[in-house]
Design a protein around this motif. Sequence first.
Motif, PDB file in Angstrom:
ATOM      1  N   VAL A   1    -130.819  59.888  -3.336  1.00  0.00           N
ATOM      2  CA  VAL A   1    -131.154  60.392  -1.674  1.00  0.00           C
ATOM      3  C   VAL A   1    -131.670  60.615  -1.152  1.00  0.00           C
TER       4      VAL A   1
ATOM      5  N   PHE B   1    -118.701  71.587   9.799  1.00  0.00           N
ATOM      6  CA  PHE B   1    -119.991  71.821   9.710  1.00  0.00           C
ATOM      7  C   PHE B   1    -120.136  72.953   9.821  1.00  0.00           C
TER       8      PHE B   1
ATOM      9  N   VAL C   1    -134.630  77.426   5.763  1.00  0.00           N
ATOM     10  CA  VAL C   1    -135.150  76.530   6.340  1.00  0.00           C
ATOM     11  C   VAL C   1    -136.457  75.911   7.097  1.00  0.00           C
ATOM     12  N   GLU C   2    -136.162  76.370   8.723  1.00  0.00           N
ATOM     13  CA  GLU C   2    -137.216  76.355   9.473  1.00  0.00           C
ATOM     14  C   GLU C   2    -137.986  77.653   9.682  1.00  0.00           C
TER      15      GLU C   2
ATOM     16  N   ASN D   1    -134.214  71.161   9.991  1.00  0.00           N
ATOM     17  CA  ASN D   1    -133.052  71.965   9.560  1.00  0.00           C
ATOM     18  C   ASN D   1    -132.011  70.293   9.842  1.00  0.00           C
ATOM     19  N   ILE D   2    -131.888  69.611   8.960  1.00  0.00           N
ATOM     20  CA  ILE D   2    -131.161  68.376   9.216  1.00  0.00           C
ATOM     21  C   ILE D   2    -129.829  68.452   9.346  1.00  0.00           C
ATOM     22  N   ILE D   3    -129.953  69.603   9.743  1.00  0.00           N
ATOM     23  CA  ILE D   3    -127.697  69.895   9.832  1.00  0.00           C
ATOM     24  C   ILE D   3    -128.545  69.861  11.601  1.00  0.00           C
TER      25      ILE D   3
ATOM     26  N   LEU E   1    -128.162  66.173  -1.141  1.00  0.00           N
ATOM     27  CA  LEU E   1    -129.652  66.862  -0.868  1.00  0.00           C
ATOM     28  C   LEU E   1    -129.952  68.017  -1.104  1.00  0.00           C
ATOM     29  N   TYR E   2    -129.308  69.170  -1.001  1.00  0.00           N
ATOM     30  CA  TYR E   2    -129.333  70.210  -1.065  1.00  0.00           C
ATOM     31  C   TYR E   2    -129.447  70.449  -2.821  1.00  0.00           C
TER      32      TYR E   2
ATOM     33  N   VAL F   1    -132.464  72.055   3.123  1.00  0.00           N
ATOM     34  CA  VAL F   1    -132.407  70.493   3.980  1.00  0.00           C
ATOM     35  C   VAL F   1    -133.109  70.822   4.866  1.00  0.00           C
ATOM     36  N   ASP F   2    -134.091  70.779   3.934  1.00  0.00           N
ATOM     37  CA  ASP F   2    -135.333  70.380   5.710  1.00  0.00           C
ATOM     38  C   ASP F   2    -135.105  68.315   5.202  1.00  0.00           C
ATOM     39  N   VAL F   3    -135.820  68.806   6.280  1.00  0.00           N
ATOM     40  CA  VAL F   3    -136.164  66.975   6.443  1.00  0.00           C
ATOM     41  C   VAL F   3    -137.278  66.772   5.485  1.00  0.00           C
TER      42      VAL F   3
END
Lengths: 500, 170, 109, 658
Positions: A157, B68, B82-83, C36-38, C92-93, C99-101
């Motif tokens: 992946v 999305f 995430v961030e 954030n990959i999105i 990936l998730y 979903v962190d690069v």
Amino acid sequence: MDIAGPFAPVLLETLSACGAGAVLLVDLFTPEARKSRVGAASLAVTAILFLAAWFGMEAGGETATLFGGSLVLDGMAVFLKRTFATAGLLAVLAAIRYEDRLPRGRGEFHFLLLSALTGMFLVSSVGDLMSMFVSLELVTLSFFILAAFRRERPESVEAGLKLLVLGSLAAAFVLFGTAFLYGATGDLTFAGLRDHLASLRGAPPSRDLLLGLLFVLLGLGFKIGMVPMQVWVPDVYQGAPAPVTAFLAVGSKAAGFALVLRLVTTVAGPGTKDSLQLLFTALAFATLFYGNLAAIPQTNVKRLLGYSSIGHCGYLLMGLAALGPASYYDESAAASGAAAILFYLLAYALTTFGAFLVVILFSAATGSDEMDDYAGLSRRSPLLAASLTVALLSLAGVPPLAGFFGKFMLMRSVALTGPAGFGLLVAGAVNVVIGLYYYLCLVKRMYVHPPKDASPLPVTGPTAALLYALTAALLILGIFPGAFVTLASDAARAAFGVGG
Amino acid sequence: MEGLGFYGFGALTLLGALLMVTSRNPLHGVLWLVVSFLGLSGLFGGLGAHFLAAIQILVYAGAILVLFLFVIMLLNLRPDDVERMPTFSLRGGVGGFLVGVVGFCAVVGSVVMGTGAFAKPVAGLPPLEAGAADVAIPLFSTALLPFEVVSLLLLAAIVGSVALTKRRLP
Amino acid sequence: MTPLLAALPPVTVQHYLLLSGLLFAVGLVGVLFRRNIIIVLMCLELMLSAANLAFVAFSRVHGNLQGQVMVFFSIAVAAAEAAVALSIIIALYRARGGVDVEDAAEMKG
Amino acid sequence: MGPELAPFAWAILFAPLAAAGVAGLLVRRRRGLAAAVAVSGMAVGLLCTLYLLARSLGAGEGEPTGFVHNVDWIRAGAFTARFGVVADRLSLLMALVVTGVGTPIFVYSIGYMHGDEGYGRFFACLSLFAFSMLGIVLSTNLLQTFVFWELVGLSSYLLIGFWFGKDSAVEAGKKAFMVNRVGDFGFLTGIILLCWSAASLPSFAGRNPLDFADLAAFYRAGGYEELAKASPHLLGLPVPALAALLVFCGAVGKSAQFPLHVWLPDAMEGPTPVSALMHAATMVAAGVYMICRVFFLFEPFPEALHAVAWIGGLTAFMAATIALVQTDIKKVLAYSTLSQLGYMVMAVGLAGATAGMFHLTTHAFFKALLFLCSGSVIHACHSQEITEMGGLRKAMPSTFWTWIIGTAALVAVPGTAGFFSKDEILAAAAHGEHASLPLLVVGLVTAGLTAFYMLRCTALTFFGEYRGHGHPHESPAVMTLPLWFLAVPALLVGWLGFPLLFHGHPWFQGEFGITGVKVHEGPHEFHLPLALVGTAFAAAGGILGWMVFGARRIDAAAWKERLLPLHTLLSRKYFLDEFYLWLVRTVQQGIAECSDFFEQNVLIRGVVDGLSAAVKASGRALRELQTGSIHTYVRFALAGSVLVVAWVILSAARGGNG
């Protein structure tokens, strides 16, 4: 042999697209227990493509165009299509060896291999930038999925994600560059671009055109693993399923070079040659040293081959550096550079599959790609060790194997440009020595180090036959390259409009 | 009027893009991108590309960005998932920003400003109105090959997405 | 309103191109710095759109529709890419739980 | 003698290949048959060589003494590469060396390899090696030479890797391969440079720039001047001279000349005389043969010849001093080989191809003999240290006597093979066209040193008391017979070049093959005074060696028994001993250690290891860049792209405005 009438120029594309669909259908109507039929169907399709490419197409025929110039079938396209058809056949053969490790989605896997192959066929003969963009994306997109296909493995992946982010960045570059090419010329066909440059009568092109050209070239540089767009290569090679890696190594590189060659033969002219030669010389330097130096400390075979593939991109770029101003032979240096690239790509395709087939078989048996686990392979399976050794030596450029002759042709074309190419020649020579060093490290492990686990690795009959055939092909291409060199050189000279 | 359209929609587009890049919540990011694409659609319209203006809203804002949203909700992502912080190491951040972004702007800007052919006011150019029919003619004649290839591309994308996401592992 | 408009220089093709370049650069900033990959993916879409704007502007300059046809294809490609990208993100998730690069940095060296 | 004899020449080349194929693929597991096939492949080559050589020598006045037979190999546009065989006196002589030395080695291997697991594979590899070596010998053009050149390196690497199976030896094999590649790339660059510059001349039209015969004819017609004028000077040299020196780089690598000699002694490390022989008699001679073949490239450029001669002389002297202090019997022979190779290269630089080839031929026979003898000794003693040997002359009479013959030839005892060839080289240094006094001194001193270390080695190995373990015994007949087989040419082959004897058949002078090697005009002379001086130097060295190592041992034993009665004699002995110690420790040891230090520290550690360390370090540094993080990758790609675009656009703008 004319079996397709007016559709002969799109014969391979049509066949492989239909074949891809057929494989999906076979998958749909095959019960779970007999899924090996899917691989057989895919093999049949690629075998037909292989035969059609090598025996159903005329290499020296007239240039044919279809779709109002969107599709051009000239000698260069035929040569590249043969390379792609060979790579496709080998990729499917490798994938069949790998299928045990695909818990699901065999049909989809083979479908995507074939759709990537279709994209490659298209790429080799596109005549305008629109077709170029979408065909390129067809290849790239199929590879995004293929790289991530073993989604239960995080590495796979991750490989897919890295390919995705950098590939999309490259696609954005290509699109942005194409926009500026369109802005400068008002046309999106290669013919229009050529006419525009011809109308400049030797003056250097405007800066917006140069900007567009550079962005497109850099975007294509992603495909071929050229510095500065090479960073994805090792990670993706390591993480992707091995048959995909092999197909990516060959197909992506050849597709990228097909387009770079197409673009460069279009724009190479008195006004651009100096810049192009300088550019490609610098890029060849950087790419050669990056790939070969970084390969030295590697411990994973797939990763090693990834870095080595960057190095090979450097050698191929030497052929492009020969497209610049030539002091003695003008057009023939350029044509010999292009011919060398074509021949090298064919040799590289066979060599890479020779190496990766062993990697696939080895990891199928032991579950490892680490170089240390290759210790004593010669005692566990002499055939695997010998095949991998031959492939590695061919990659290193040792005569009389195919890789040697390819490197010889590339170096010859650089030498033909006169003293300007001298530095590049030396760099190439130095890198051959470095390359030999790290390939021999692996050879040494296989032949000298004692195996940790001495159990023999059996190789079944058909696989052994395939390994023998690939090894023989490397020898034949190295010892009797004549016919292939003639094909490549005719194709290249036709592309440059050099007579004879 | 031309001017008003450009500055208005241009500002909308850029603002939407900037807010998308800086939004901590991906959900907000998608919505800001919708705003940006609406502005872009307006710009397309101002340039006479009416068909593309419609496509931009229908396909981009209407389909892609909804996808999305769907994925964000499927994965149930929240901002703090995430961030934690953007990757802004001093060396990589400043270097990347200066060489990458500023360098890019400088190069593209200097080329654009240095090319005299692009200095013409848009209003003075011959009018070009492209509705669906106008775009369809080249699409199905000169650009037939890429059109066919795109259909294959979309098929590959569908097959691939299904293969990557379907739940059941036998 | 009118005096404000009059004070601005007339809109040239350069304006559109600069806007296109700026949008591309904004996309680059996101790809370079967001984790954030999105969001990264949306930035890539933004970059494609920026190129589209340049195409449409050039189409207007040259008075032919080739640029607009190209944009049509570009949007189609972007749609396909988005679909594939999102499915990879879902994979990936599932594999990494996020979903962190920066999570996808296991292979290196 | 004409192309109708081509089948024989092809047979020389392909008999070993066929043998390799049959032995390797068909009968690998049937040990005896595989060996028989390999030996007969070599024997066929030897017989064909002898037949062609007889025909060439028997050619009447005005009749050609050689022929070339080519087939088109690759043809692509303007580029044609040929594949062919050349049978002239030069190539046939070299082929005689390869097959004539090779056949006894193959027979010897039957005994030496007895009981080894990979018996069949070993003979297949050996035949493959012979094939590649003969490919170089019979090649008609530069490309073919290069291909076989690499093949020789590869097959010797395979043999080393096959045979040793231990790490240090394979490291040595790898080092050999790598160091050779450095030379090879000089070679390839030289070939390309030559092709490029020659092909660019209109007067060259219709000729093939890779072909020896075409190039030689062009050079003989004065084409080199045109070539030098037409192309720019590179590195201060005209292009054809530079190309000649680059081609010489290839020979420097393969023939282990300074500074690329470092691989050869390492390649001797292993326990096998068979593998070492390739590095003594045939393979390393390929470099000398190659510069003889393309001697026409050097002939017009005295500066190139000087460079060749000095590199050879330096190698000869340096290696001889190092040989003085070695205690491993094979290391002694290895450094001796280096020294003799240097002699050959010096000969080519001074006197031309004929003298070099003459010494190559004689050396191949006696050095092969010495190596086989050392193999026999090692086989018997299970050790390579001469300090653990001694007194073997009684236990191993055949080995001893053949060793003595080989040593006599190497030391250049009058009448033996080495005497005539060495004399010719010294004569060239003294009286030749490119005579050079310093090189004459180097040659003479080296001759003395050679005698010294060979006598030392002989004395320590075969005389005195046995100092090792077990009971050494003579090797089986299958090993001693090849020794005697080689001893005959080691004694006699030099007479072929003795002008007073074969006046009607000038073997080593005049027109020497299709490439028109020609240096000695007029009749060849035998220089008696010079021969005496050379012999005197050798005798001085030999006597000194014997006094120190042979005689001292006998007296040392007596000295222990009779401590007081022979006081004066003892003190004299002591004086000699001290003198020797002083000589060795301060002068010879000093020189040897300097050379050794230079080699170990400057060349190996400094250049070879330093380069590889730098390469490895930069590899690791690049690896750091590959952090695995997508952000790093994107930043790298973007920054690199922007820099590339900016660079090209700015340079184009400058070019456009300026």
